[in-house]
Design a protein around this motif. Structure first.
Motif, PDB file in Angstrom:
ATOM      1  N   GLN A  81       0.832  -1.200   0.000  1.00  0.00           N
ATOM      2  CA  GLN A  81       0.000   0.000   0.000  1.00  0.00           C
ATOM      3  C   GLN A  81       0.869   1.254   0.000  1.00  0.00           C
ATOM      4  O   GLN A  81       0.541   2.244  -0.629  1.00  0.00           O
ATOM      5  N   GLU A  82       1.990   1.233   0.705  1.00  0.00           N
ATOM      6  CA  GLU A  82       2.888   2.381   0.727  1.00  0.00           C
ATOM      7  C   GLU A  82       3.447   2.643  -0.668  1.00  0.00           C
ATOM      8  O   GLU A  82       3.596   3.792  -1.071  1.00  0.00           O
ATOM      9  N   ARG A  83       3.759   1.633  -1.419  1.00  0.00           N
ATOM     10  CA  ARG A  83       4.268   1.806  -2.777  1.00  0.00           C
ATOM     11  C   ARG A  83       3.220   2.475  -3.660  1.00  0.00           C
ATOM     12  O   ARG A  83       3.537   3.352  -4.461  1.00  0.00           O
ATOM     13  N   ILE A  84       1.989   2.080  -3.525  1.00  0.00           N
ATOM     14  CA  ILE A  84       0.918   2.666  -4.319  1.00  0.00           C
ATOM     15  C   ILE A  84       0.789   4.149  -3.995  1.00  0.00           C
ATOM     16  O   ILE A  84       0.662   4.993  -4.896  1.00  0.00           O
ATOM     17  N   MET A  85       0.852   4.485  -2.714  1.00  0.00           N
ATOM     18  CA  MET A  85       0.747   5.895  -2.322  1.00  0.00           C
ATOM     19  C   MET A  85       1.936   6.695  -2.850  1.00  0.00           C
ATOM     20  O   MET A  85       1.780   7.834  -3.297  1.00  0.00           O
ATOM     21  N   ASP A  86       3.134   6.116  -2.828  1.00  0.00           N
ATOM     22  CA  ASP A  86       4.322   6.793  -3.366  1.00  0.00           C
ATOM     23  C   ASP A  86       4.170   7.027  -4.861  1.00  0.00           C
ATOM     24  O   ASP A  86       4.504   8.105  -5.368  1.00  0.00           O
ATOM     25  N   GLU A  87       3.648   6.050  -5.578  1.00  0.00           N
ATOM     26  CA  GLU A  87       3.437   6.194  -7.018  1.00  0.00           C
ATOM     27  C   GLU A  87       2.417   7.285  -7.311  1.00  0.00           C
ATOM     28  O   GLU A  87       2.592   8.079  -8.237  1.00  0.00           O
ATOM     29  N   MET A  88       1.365   7.344  -6.503  1.00  0.00           N
ATOM     30  CA  MET A  88       0.361   8.381  -6.701  1.00  0.00           C
ATOM     31  C   MET A  88       0.946   9.766  -6.429  1.00  0.00           C
ATOM     32  O   MET A  88       0.646  10.734  -7.138  1.00  0.00           O
ATOM     33  N   ASP A  89       1.792   9.895  -5.433  1.00  0.00           N
ATOM     34  CA  ASP A  89       2.442  11.172  -5.138  1.00  0.00           C
ATOM     35  C   ASP A  89       3.344  11.598  -6.285  1.00  0.00           C
ATOM     36  O   ASP A  89       3.379  12.779  -6.661  1.00  0.00           O
ATOM     37  N   GLU A  90       4.087  10.650  -6.834  1.00  0.00           N
ATOM     38  CA  GLU A  90       4.961  10.950  -7.967  1.00  0.00           C
ATOM     39  C   GLU A  90       4.155  11.423  -9.179  1.00  0.00           C
ATOM     40  O   GLU A  90       4.532  12.373  -9.859  1.00  0.00           O
ATOM     41  N   GLU A  91       3.034  10.761  -9.459  1.00  0.00           N
ATOM     42  CA  GLU A  91       2.185  11.158 -10.577  1.00  0.00           C
ATOM     43  C   GLU A  91       1.624  12.558 -10.354  1.00  0.00           C
ATOM     44  O   GLU A  91       1.542  13.371 -11.288  1.00  0.00           O
ATOM     45  N   ALA A  92       1.229  12.869  -9.142  1.00  0.00           N
ATOM     46  CA  ALA A  92       0.698  14.196  -8.841  1.00  0.00           C
ATOM     47  C   ALA A  92       1.776  15.256  -9.033  1.00  0.00           C
ATOM     48  O   ALA A  92       1.511  16.345  -9.552  1.00  0.00           O
ATOM     49  N   LYS A  93       3.008  14.962  -8.619  1.00  0.00           N
ATOM     50  CA  LYS A  93       4.108  15.914  -8.812  1.00  0.00           C
ATOM     51  C   LYS A  93       4.363  16.153 -10.293  1.00  0.00           C
ATOM     52  O   LYS A  93       4.557  17.293 -10.727  1.00  0.00           O
ATOM     53  N   ARG A  94       4.362  15.078 -11.071  1.00  0.00           N
ATOM     54  CA  ARG A  94       4.584  15.210 -12.515  1.00  0.00           C
ATOM     55  C   ARG A  94       3.460  16.011 -13.173  1.00  0.00           C
ATOM     56  O   ARG A  94       3.704  16.841 -14.051  1.00  0.00           O
ATOM     57  N   ALA A  95       2.245  15.802 -12.744  1.00  0.00           N
ATOM     58  CA  ALA A  95       1.108  16.531 -13.304  1.00  0.00           C
ATOM     59  C   ALA A  95       1.216  18.010 -12.971  1.00  0.00           C
ATOM     60  O   ALA A  95       0.901  18.872 -13.797  1.00  0.00           O
ATOM     61  N   ARG A  96       1.651  18.342 -11.777  1.00  0.00           N
ATOM     62  CA  ARG A  96       1.823  19.745 -11.400  1.00  0.00           C
ATOM     63  C   ARG A  96       2.928  20.403 -12.212  1.00  0.00           C
ATOM     64  O   ARG A  96       2.834  21.570 -12.581  1.00  0.00           O
ATOM     65  N   MET A  97       3.990  19.643 -12.481  1.00  0.00           N
ATOM     66  CA  MET A  97       5.105  20.201 -13.244  1.00  0.00           C
ATOM     67  C   MET A  97       4.704  20.451 -14.699  1.00  0.00           C
ATOM     68  O   MET A  97       5.172  21.402 -15.310  1.00  0.00           O
ATOM     69  N   ARG A  98       3.854  19.610 -15.272  1.00  0.00           N
ATOM     70  CA  ARG A  98       3.436  19.740 -16.666  1.00  0.00           C
ATOM     71  C   ARG A  98       2.309  20.749 -16.844  1.00  0.00           C
ATOM     72  O   ARG A  98       2.076  21.213 -17.935  1.00  0.00           O
TER      73      ARG A  98
END
Length: 99
Positions: free
Chosen positions: A75-92
């Motif tokens: 579950q922690e890995r899934i949350m980390d992946e979601m955080d990374e996707e959110a960061k990438r979306a904010r950057m784009r």
């Protein structure tokens, strides 16, 4: 309440025998050993059953903790992946004064 102390009895079956002090025949000693062996077998069977049940309970607990640990780590890995996707979306995303 009833008195729980045993009453003194003159019956020969109610008295305890110390085989080392009493002058018992060979047949009597053999009978005593057979009875003690049967009592020991009954006790060990009960203990074996209790030990198996206790072992299974401890094993189930250990496997449950082990499984829960794997589940929570995944579950922690899934949350980390979601955080990374959110960061990438904010950057784009478009840059505005509010960002």
């Amino acid at each position: 309440m009833a008195d729980k102390t045993p009453k003194d009895s003159s019956a020969p079956l109610a008295t305890r025998i110390d085989p080392s002090k009493e002058g018992l025949s060979r047949e009597q000693m053999h009978f005593i050993r057979q009875v003690e062996l049967e009592q020991w077998k009954k006790k060990t069977q009960k203990l074996r059953t209790r030990n198996v049940v206790t072992g299974l309970a401890i094993g189930a607990l250990v496997l449950g903790i082990y499984g829960y640990t794997f589940y929570s780590v995944s579950q922690e890995r899934i949350m980390d992946e979601m955080d990374e996707e959110a960061k990438r979306a904010r950057m784009r995303g478009p840059k505005t004064g509010a960002n």
